[in-house]
Design an enzyme around this catalytic site. Structure first.
Site, PDB file in Angstrom:
ATOM      1  N   SER A 146       0.825  -1.200   0.000  1.00 28.10           N
ATOM      2  CA  SER A 146       0.000   0.000   0.000  1.00 28.10           C
ATOM      3  C   SER A 146       0.863   1.255   0.000  1.00 28.10           C
ATOM      4  O   SER A 146       1.656   1.466  -0.910  1.00 28.10           O
ATOM      5  CB  SER A 146      -0.966  -0.039   1.188  1.00 28.10           C
ATOM      6  OG  SER A 146      -1.915   0.990   1.111  1.00 28.10           O
ATOM      7  N   ASP A 309      -5.883   1.984  -3.758  1.00 26.39           N
ATOM      8  CA  ASP A 309      -7.094   1.746  -2.974  1.00 26.39           C
ATOM      9  C   ASP A 309      -7.450   2.956  -2.105  1.00 26.39           C
ATOM     10  O   ASP A 309      -8.512   2.983  -1.492  1.00 26.39           O
ATOM     11  CB  ASP A 309      -6.996   0.470  -2.133  1.00 26.39           C
ATOM     12  CG  ASP A 309      -5.890   0.498  -1.084  1.00 26.39           C
ATOM     13  OD1 ASP A 309      -5.097   1.468  -1.073  1.00 26.39           O
ATOM     14  OD2 ASP A 309      -5.811  -0.458  -0.290  1.00 26.39           O
TER      15      ASP A 309
END
Length: 572
Positions: A146, A309
């Site tokens: 991430s 995301d």
């Protein structure tokens, strides 16, 4: 086995990958570094594991990845029908070792006769979620860390619904991983062999195109908003990650004509060389976007994290500069926009799903449209789990969000989706531009209507074995000696999700909580204020969240600062 024995096992392993053998040779005289690399195994946190790249059981490397895939494969054999033919969808981001870890995943699956659907090149996390559902795969794996620093990588597991694995499923997979006695001896098959045997399916643009078709369904632009499409100026940065193509194609198919990409951050780069951190939550990530925005007079700046995301947005502040919206602010604006354009039938049966550390302003906005709010624990896996449950009821998912810049509008994805969020953020900016307002002015309209809800987050980073012990001690201290007052406000109740109980202090009574067990404590205070403490599931941090509400921004800011100061002193 003590860490020294594990280190010896690795350092004497005859066929150890040369780069790891070289690393261990260099660390031979650094006992502290070796202990940190071998004193434990990487553990599953929010849907998978994440850690620093390197040699050792507490590091991300081909052997820890193989062990995780081995455990997942055995779990699938025991719990999922037709798992071999359905296979596992695999995607990866722009980080160091991401393509290699994707290959190792396919090799372990191939040794079990399980088909691997691997994307031809890097792709966003939400596309992996979509691919699991689109291909009817038995599971999914996303190789990503991430927004963590460059030295990290990670491994996230998705179930057959396309959502991150919930606790019960995670525990079963972790149990199978734990049975793998030697990560160095996990059986793998050669890539060429599994390719020849039809166990390696390379995914191309067909899945991208199917996703883009679904992306159109979340749009609900008014005619007045459409008139702004050739006027709205957008600056977009993928922060050296995976979202470049999908975001541009998505905006193009909606009709946005003036999208300017930050060229220095357009290409994938595992070093994330133009930012201190590739995290749109941190304002420095928007520095180049702001400079470009100033040059062209952009209305809105959008930025995604490396695996796309999370979405951050900055807007004009009316003083010639740009202000980065918080995750709570952006999510509440999008929620209001989505509900304002929803049908009566959807509103009647619709639900907002948010986490317990996300702003309570969302609940107030949803209630104004007659929509109920459902709270979940922190982590989008819980929101995905709720969407799955709605399939057996007459409830309809309308919007889901968490304070850490994660949003979902269309349920064809079951994880937070920055591509979807980018579409709605730009569409929403066009809508408010047609009303003569910026997004910041639109936010003020919501504050005036619902109250000045303000939130903040403070993290304390404590690395290594000693850091983990200190974090545990902090949580234990709050449980043993809960503060009776913070920021001049009386503590009314304490929810401890490790015991699934709520203790009401005034009446000295307890209630049972229905949310799953987790190491989280939430304190409810007077005047609709609250504080929440939780260790991060993916980083060596303890996080403290704060929420307040009052009739003015000034009073809310003052109360917020008092809360932060008091809790900070308490935790010292």
């Amino acid at each position: 086995m003590v860490w020294q024995d594990t280190y010896k096992k690795w350092s004497t392993f005859k066929t150890l990958d040369p780069k790891y053998k070289e690393e261990l040779t260099k660390l031979a005289d650094d006992e502290a570094a070796l202990e940190d690399a071998f004193y434990k195994e990487l553990t599953f946190g929010t849907g998978g594991m994440r850690g620093v790249l390197g040699a050792g059981t507490n590091r991300m490397n081909i052997y820890t990845v193989r062990k995780a895939v081995e455990g997942l494969a055995v779990y699938m054999e025991n719990n999922i029908s037709d798992y071999k033919d359905r296979g596992v969808a695999v995607a990866y981001d722009s980080r160091y070792m991401s393509p290699e870890f994707a290959d190792e995943t396919a090799r372990v699956l191939g040794a079990h006769g399980i088909r691997a659907h691997v994307f031809e090149s890097l792709r966003p996390t939400p596309l992996l979620s979509f691919a699991v559902r689109h291909l009817k795969a038995a599971a999914g794996i996303m190789i990503t860390a991430s927004h963590n620093p460059p030295e990290y990588n990670g491994f996230k597991v998705y179930n057959e619904d396309g959502g991150q694995i919930p606790p019960e499923q995670a525990e079963a997979i972790i149990a199978e991983i734990a049975k793998v006695e030697n990560e160095l001896a996990v059986e793998v098959e050669e890539l060429e062999t599994i390719r020849t045997n039809g166990l390696l399916h390379v995914i191309g643009e067909d899945v991208d195109n199917a996703y883009l078709q679904q992306l159109k369904t979340i749009s609900n632009m008014s005619d007045s908003a459409k008139e702004q499409l050739d006027k709205l100026q957008i600056v977009f940065t993928p922060l050296h990650g995976t979202s470049h193509d999908l975001v541009l194609r998505g905006l193009d198919q909606l009709g946005f004509q003036n999208v300017h990409v930050v060229k220095e951050q357009a290409q994938p780069d595992p070093e994330f060389s133009t930012v201190e951190s590739p995290n749109p939550e941190e304002h420095q990530a928007f520095t180049l976007a702001m400079e470009q925005g100033q040059e062209i007079g952009a209305d809105v700046l959008i930025g995604t994290d490396p695996d796309a995301d999370r979405l951050g947005v900055a807007v004009q502040d009316g003083k010639g500069a740009y202000q980065v919206l918080t995750g709570n602010q952006l999510g509440t604006l999008m929620l209001d926009y989505v509900l304002a354009n929803a049908s009566e039938d959807d509103l009647r049966n619709g639900k907002l799903v948010k986490t317990i550390v996300t702003t309570e302003m969302g609940r107030a906005v949803a209630a104004s449209y007659g929509v109920d709010t459902i709270d979940t624990l922190t982590g989008f896996k819980y929101i995905g789990e709720k969407i799955k449950q709605f399939e057996t009821t007459d409830e309809k998912f309308l919007f889901g969000y968490e304070e850490s810049y994660g949003y979902l509008i269309g349920d064809f994805v079951r994880d937070k989706d920055a591509v979807q969020a980018a579409m709605i953020a730009c569409e929403m900016a066009a809508h408010w531009r047609a009303q003569g307002k910026t997004l910041l002015e639109a936010l003020h309209v919501l504050y005036e209507k619902h109250g000045f809800f303000l939130e903040d987050l403070h993290s304390i980073t404590l690395k290594g074995k000693d850091g983990a012990a200190k974090i545990a001690a902090m949580m234990d201290a709050v449980r043993a000696d809960t503060p009776q007052e913070l920021g001049g406000l009386k503590v009314l109740a304490v929810e401890d999700y490790s015991t699934q109980t709520r203790h009401n202090l005034d009446s000295d009574t307890e209630e049972q909580l229905t949310l799953p067990k987790e190491n989280v404590i939430k304190l409810f205070l007077e005047k609709d204020s609250w504080v929440c403490l939780r260790p991060s599931g993916t980083e060596p941090k303890i996080k403290s969240y704060y929420g307040v509400n009052s009739a003015s921004r000034e009073s809310s800011l003052e109360l917020l600062e008092k809360l932060k100061a008091d809790l900070g002193n308490y935790l010292q």
